[in-house]
Write an enzyme that holds these catalytic residues in place. Structure first.
Site, short mmCIF file in Angstrom:
data_model
loop_
_atom_site.label_atom_id
_atom_site.label_comp_id
_atom_site.label_asym_id
_atom_site.label_seq_id
_atom_site.Cartn_x
_atom_site.Cartn_y
_atom_site.Cartn_z
N CYS A 67 0.84 -1.17 -0.11
CA CYS A 67 -0.12 -0.01 0.19
C CYS A 67 0.96 1.03 -0.03
O CYS A 67 1.35 1.79 1.04
CB CYS A 67 -0.77 0.03 1.27
N CYS A 78 -0.47 4.15 2.17
CA CYS A 78 -0.20 3.95 3.60
C CYS A 78 1.38 4.06 4.02
O CYS A 78 1.41 4.56 4.98
CB CYS A 78 -0.79 2.60 3.90
N ASP A 79 1.96 3.52 3.35
CA ASP A 79 3.37 3.35 3.92
C ASP A 79 4.24 4.24 3.00
O ASP A 79 5.67 4.24 3.52
CB ASP A 79 3.83 1.82 3.54
#
Ligand code: NAP
Length: 307
Positions: A134, A137-138
């Site tokens: 992701c 997200c990261d």
């Protein structure tokens, strides 16, 4: 203790499941929405959703929150629990979960899909420590560093574009020389100055001493192998269904997707399937919400005919 009985239990709170809940609740049906992790499904990994009609641009998390708040306004019952199986009961089905068992007169399966892994040496040990699924997200963990994205579909190209704004350099590694991502994304890709596209290449190993340091690439046409230093690897190589728990109650195809007709009816009366978890050609946000609508209305009709 007697199981609580619902008209409709919906498994999965992605866009398909949340839309099914919206229609079921508005039809006055007692409805339970079960979600294994967090609601929103795949859209929460999209920083920008630009293909939802009437909404030119919205964050994926924001869209998921809006869908859920619309349900909460209808007093939706949402329980966080992983469904482990479904068995036939006297008046419908017993939906067994890690939380409790629930009785439903009709069930809608909207379990979505999960990420496919590369399955290469070193991958497992670096998941969450350099290997990510992701970018939204990261991505910030790799600020101003060099990373690789693997894949050639919409997700891979979107991820590379997201990361190009955060990382110093992004390598987009694809096993062929043509991409299956949509034209508008490829046009943006062509304009991104810090994305280097490496085609006809596969990752054969992910390596590092403590932190992830490099990937080993093999050119599939020449067999040439070389090491590419990167701090992170974002895998975007497609999706897999997660329907094993339902294999003995509904028919699955050879890839594990639930077989259902255009009315979202599965091989078992009273069990419907909606969204990416079912066998279908196009897996998009709009097709997931369309399925949610169809499945809920079909379930309501099924219940009406039982009364
Ligand atoms: P996808 O379209 O299935 O693409 C997967 C990519 O990974 C393909 O390029 C494939 O290569 C490659 N791949 C598969 N296995 C591999 C392996 N073992 N090693 C290396 N490469 C491998 O998956 P996706 O991009 O996640 O998209 C999934 C669905 O969601 C699609 O229907 C997509 O259209 C949809 N989606 C839509 C949007 C949107 O905004 N419209 C955004 C994201 C996703 P090949 O091309 O050679 O097969």
């Amino acid at each position: 203790m007697k199981n609580k009985q619902y008209d409709i239990v919906i498994v999965g709170a992605g866009p398909a499941g949340m839309t099914a809940a919206l229609y079921a609740l508005r039809a006055g049906r007692s409805t339970l929405l079960l979600e294994g992790q967090s609601y929103g499904g795949q859209i929460i990994q999209s920083r920008k959703v630009e293909n939802y009609p009437g909404t030119p641009e919205i964050g994926g998390v924001e869209l998921a929150e809006q869908m859920m708040s619309q349900l909460r306004a209808l007093d939706a019952e949402v329980v966080s629990a992983r469904v482990t199986g479904i068995v036939k009961a006297t008046d419908g089905y017993e939906v067994q979960s890690t939380d409790a068992a629930y009785t439903a007169r009709a069930v809608i399966l909207a379990t979505g899909v999960t990420h496919r892994k590369l399955g290469v040496v070193g991958e497992e040990g670096f998941i969450g420590r350099g290997v990510s699924f992701c970018a939204t997200c990261d991505g910030m963990f790799f600020r101003r560093r060099e990373v690789a994205v693997v894949g050639g579909g919409n997700t891979a190209v979107q991820d590379a574009l997201v990361l190009s704004e955060i990382c110093s350099k992004v390598y987009l590694i694809h096993r062929r020389d043509t991409f299956r991502a949509e034209r508008y994304l490829l046009d943006r890709l062509a304009k991104a100055e810090n994305i280097e596209i490496i085609t006809d290449s596969v990752v054969t190993e992910i390596k590092g001493e403590f932190a992830l340091q490099a990937v080993i690439l093999k050119n599939v046409k020449t067999d040439a192998v070389h090491e590419l230093p990167v701090a992170g690897v974002f895998e975007a190589v497609g999706v897999l269904p997660q329907n094993a728990a339902f294999a003995d109650v509904v028919d699955l195809d050879t890839d594990g997707y639930i077989v259902a007709d255009e009315g979202c009816q599965t091989s078992t009366t009273g069990i419907f399937a909606a969204g990416d978890c079912r066998q279908k050609q196009i897996r998009q946000l709009t097709t997931a919400t369309a399925d949610g609508t169809v499945a809920a209305l079909a379930a309501c009709e099924y219940l009406d005919n039982q009364n």
